[in-house]
Design a protein around this motif. Sequence first.
Motif, PDB file in Angstrom:
ATOM      1  N   LEU A 208       0.850  -1.186   0.000  1.00 29.79           N
ATOM      2  CA  LEU A 208       0.000   0.000   0.000  1.00 29.79           C
ATOM      3  C   LEU A 208       0.888   1.239   0.000  1.00 29.79           C
ATOM      4  O   LEU A 208       2.050   1.187   0.385  1.00 29.79           O
ATOM      5  CB  LEU A 208      -0.866   0.021   1.266  1.00 29.79           C
ATOM      6  CG  LEU A 208      -1.885  -1.095   1.417  1.00 29.79           C
ATOM      7  CD1 LEU A 208      -2.416  -1.144   2.850  1.00 29.79           C
ATOM      8  CD2 LEU A 208      -3.042  -0.878   0.448  1.00 29.79           C
ATOM      9  N   VAL A 212      -1.221   5.626   3.457  1.00 28.90           N
ATOM     10  CA  VAL A 212      -2.431   4.817   3.637  1.00 28.90           C
ATOM     11  C   VAL A 212      -2.190   3.747   4.690  1.00 28.90           C
ATOM     12  O   VAL A 212      -2.970   3.591   5.637  1.00 28.90           O
ATOM     13  CB  VAL A 212      -2.849   4.177   2.292  1.00 28.90           C
ATOM     14  CG1 VAL A 212      -3.817   3.020   2.509  1.00 28.90           C
ATOM     15  CG2 VAL A 212      -3.465   5.228   1.368  1.00 28.90           C
TER      16      VAL A 212
ATOM     17  N   THR B  98      -3.901   6.733  -5.643  1.00 27.02           N
ATOM     18  CA  THR B  98      -3.701   6.035  -4.374  1.00 27.02           C
ATOM     19  C   THR B  98      -4.934   5.202  -4.017  1.00 27.02           C
ATOM     20  O   THR B  98      -4.821   4.074  -3.531  1.00 27.02           O
ATOM     21  CB  THR B  98      -3.390   7.049  -3.251  1.00 27.02           C
ATOM     22  OG1 THR B  98      -2.224   7.790  -3.629  1.00 27.02           O
ATOM     23  CG2 THR B  98      -3.130   6.360  -1.927  1.00 27.02           C
ATOM     24  N   LEU B  99      -6.115   5.754  -4.295  1.00 23.95           N
ATOM     25  CA  LEU B  99      -7.353   5.004  -4.026  1.00 23.95           C
ATOM     26  C   LEU B  99      -7.451   3.756  -4.905  1.00 23.95           C
ATOM     27  O   LEU B  99      -7.914   2.709  -4.453  1.00 23.95           O
ATOM     28  CB  LEU B  99      -8.576   5.902  -4.250  1.00 23.95           C
ATOM     29  CG  LEU B  99      -8.885   6.833  -3.077  1.00 23.95           C
ATOM     30  CD1 LEU B  99      -9.894   7.901  -3.480  1.00 23.95           C
ATOM     31  CD2 LEU B  99      -9.403   6.027  -1.871  1.00 23.95           C
ATOM     32  N   SER B 102      -5.253   1.095  -3.365  1.00 23.97           N
ATOM     33  CA  SER B 102      -5.899   0.511  -2.184  1.00 23.97           C
ATOM     34  C   SER B 102      -7.106  -0.339  -2.570  1.00 23.97           C
ATOM     35  O   SER B 102      -7.354  -1.387  -1.980  1.00 23.97           O
ATOM     36  CB  SER B 102      -6.351   1.612  -1.221  1.00 23.97           C
ATOM     37  OG  SER B 102      -5.250   2.298  -0.677  1.00 23.97           O
ATOM     38  N   ALA B 211      -8.061   9.908   0.217  1.00 23.26           N
ATOM     39  CA  ALA B 211      -7.478   8.600  -0.115  1.00 23.26           C
ATOM     40  C   ALA B 211      -7.253   7.789   1.161  1.00 23.26           C
ATOM     41  O   ALA B 211      -7.436   6.568   1.177  1.00 23.26           O
ATOM     42  CB  ALA B 211      -6.165   8.765  -0.877  1.00 23.26           C
ATOM     43  N   SER B 215      -9.406   4.431   2.051  1.00 27.21           N
ATOM     44  CA  SER B 215      -8.635   3.206   2.281  1.00 27.21           C
ATOM     45  C   SER B 215      -8.999   2.573   3.623  1.00 27.21           C
ATOM     46  O   SER B 215      -9.093   1.349   3.737  1.00 27.21           O
ATOM     47  CB  SER B 215      -7.137   3.510   2.222  1.00 27.21           C
ATOM     48  OG  SER B 215      -6.790   4.020   0.952  1.00 27.21           O
ATOM     49  N   HIS B 219     -10.596  -1.055   3.832  1.00 29.14           N
ATOM     50  CA  HIS B 219      -9.945  -2.063   4.675  1.00 29.14           C
ATOM     51  C   HIS B 219     -10.966  -2.684   5.624  1.00 29.14           C
ATOM     52  O   HIS B 219     -11.020  -3.911   5.788  1.00 29.14           O
ATOM     53  CB  HIS B 219      -8.800  -1.414   5.458  1.00 29.14           C
ATOM     54  CG  HIS B 219      -8.147  -2.312   6.470  1.00 29.14           C
ATOM     55  ND1 HIS B 219      -8.354  -2.188   7.822  1.00 29.14           N
ATOM     56  CD2 HIS B 219      -7.308  -3.370   6.316  1.00 29.14           C
ATOM     57  CE1 HIS B 219      -7.663  -3.121   8.447  1.00 29.14           C
ATOM     58  NE2 HIS B 219      -7.020  -3.844   7.570  1.00 29.14           N
ATOM     59  N   ARG B 222     -13.560  -4.963   3.572  1.00 32.24           N
ATOM     60  CA  ARG B 222     -13.038  -5.957   2.603  1.00 32.24           C
ATOM     61  C   ARG B 222     -13.754  -7.284   2.801  1.00 32.24           C
ATOM     62  O   ARG B 222     -14.367  -7.518   3.844  1.00 32.24           O
ATOM     63  CB  ARG B 222     -11.516  -6.117   2.775  1.00 32.24           C
ATOM     64  CG  ARG B 222     -11.091  -6.760   4.096  1.00 32.24           C
ATOM     65  CD  ARG B 222      -9.600  -6.569   4.351  1.00 32.24           C
ATOM     66  NE  ARG B 222      -9.151  -7.271   5.553  1.00 32.24           N
ATOM     67  CZ  ARG B 222      -9.323  -6.850   6.806  1.00 32.24           C
ATOM     68  NH1 ARG B 222      -9.978  -5.709   7.049  1.00 32.24           N
ATOM     69  NH2 ARG B 222      -8.868  -7.553   7.826  1.00 32.24           N
TER      70      ARG B 222
END
Lengths: 226, 226
Positions: A208, A212, B98-99, B102, B211, B215, B219, B222
């Motif tokens: 990552l 983040v 960045t998103l 992730s 972002a 994330s 997370h 998920r």
Amino acid sequence: MSLRQRKYREELNQFVVEGQHLVDEAIKLGIVKGIYTNLESYANLPYSFLVSEEVMKKITEVIEPQGVIAICQKPALKPLSDRILMLDHLQDPGNFGTLLRSALAFGFETILYQDSVDPFNSKVLRSTQGAIFRLNLIETNLLLFIEDHPEYTIYGTALKNAVSLTTIPRSDSKIAIILGNEGSGVNELILQKTVANIFIDIEAVESLNVAVAGSIIMHHLRRLEP
Amino acid sequence: MSLRQRKYREELNQFVVEGQHLVDEAIKLGIVKGIYTNLESYANLPYSFLVSEEVMKKITEVIEPQGVIAICQKPALKPLSDRILMLDHLQDPGNFGTLLRSALAFGFETILYQDSVDPFNSKVLRSTQGAIFRLNLIETNLLLFIEDHPEYTIYGTALKNAVSLTTIPRSDSKIAIILGNEGSGVNELILQKTVANIFIDIEAVESLNVAVAGSIIMHHLRRLEP
């Protein structure tokens, strides 16, 4: 102009902020030593210098200057907080700034850093959105800090020989986490001194973004009772 | 050169990647249509054109070109995944990239976006670290999508009238989350159509970087069994 260079920021213990939002925050906290501006609204402050647009264009670091630049005293060091973020060789100013913003949000009010980009550089300052003024920033030797502070439960971060974040209990004890360089991670010698090294369960990608990852871990390990 | 502009990328369904890491990923996935290079190692591929350093300097978008640029076909659309990330008016290329990195890491393989920066722009591509090639990216009307897909449990994100992330259960149902513009958040009309809107418990700062926030939520939500 000299404060654009790290060595003068460190020698003078001062730094520069640009733009109304950051300057207003710095004024509120009483750390402003001088202001250079071409805006009426700032010109009457006792420490303000009205400058021409040409001068402003010379001293600004941004493409579209917002008309106000302040010289600030670095905030005084505070006692160590119960949550500490340690940064080893962090190089990207955007990542450093984003981490500072998250650190303040999750109660990691003390930041220890080594061999990293200077948090008082203008790009970091912009990414922190003002969070930097309220943090306790200390440049130090991380290995020595770990040896000297057994009262902290210290977690490293690593992709190998590490335990899943989900197995780390939230608690009210003193906690520090360590994030490393964007490419090479945390120094091996440091990883050997931690209580455990953490990874985050991910699929399909190698890693990552460090800001983040750090934010997810700080969110997980924030104080139980803020 | 024309593929540096969004309208031609959309018209031709193609985009440009630079640098060995991204080009190698694109070659592996079989989406490369042509390569321009001044490196021997790429010059022998059937779709390669050897160019001079001067030409390379003209077609590159970076300050220090790495010697290889590829024209790629956008990946074909795939069926909707069980986890969807929806982006409303996201403007910063670094945040978008960045998103995406992730999203792939946490199994949110479908990305729906509206009125946002083009994910095939070069800055987004660099921030994704190659994740973009393996995602299902769809530009669409988010409000219509929500109305047409009641099988998804859709969560917005908001600072007001929202529930803490810690109260949202992890589950195996189909889940979508919505992130909004860096300044103004998710459109109010969209927020009214969600099952719930989520906030992340923070102290001392007004908000997190988008972002980072996205994330942390991905997370948390998920898949139970990846």
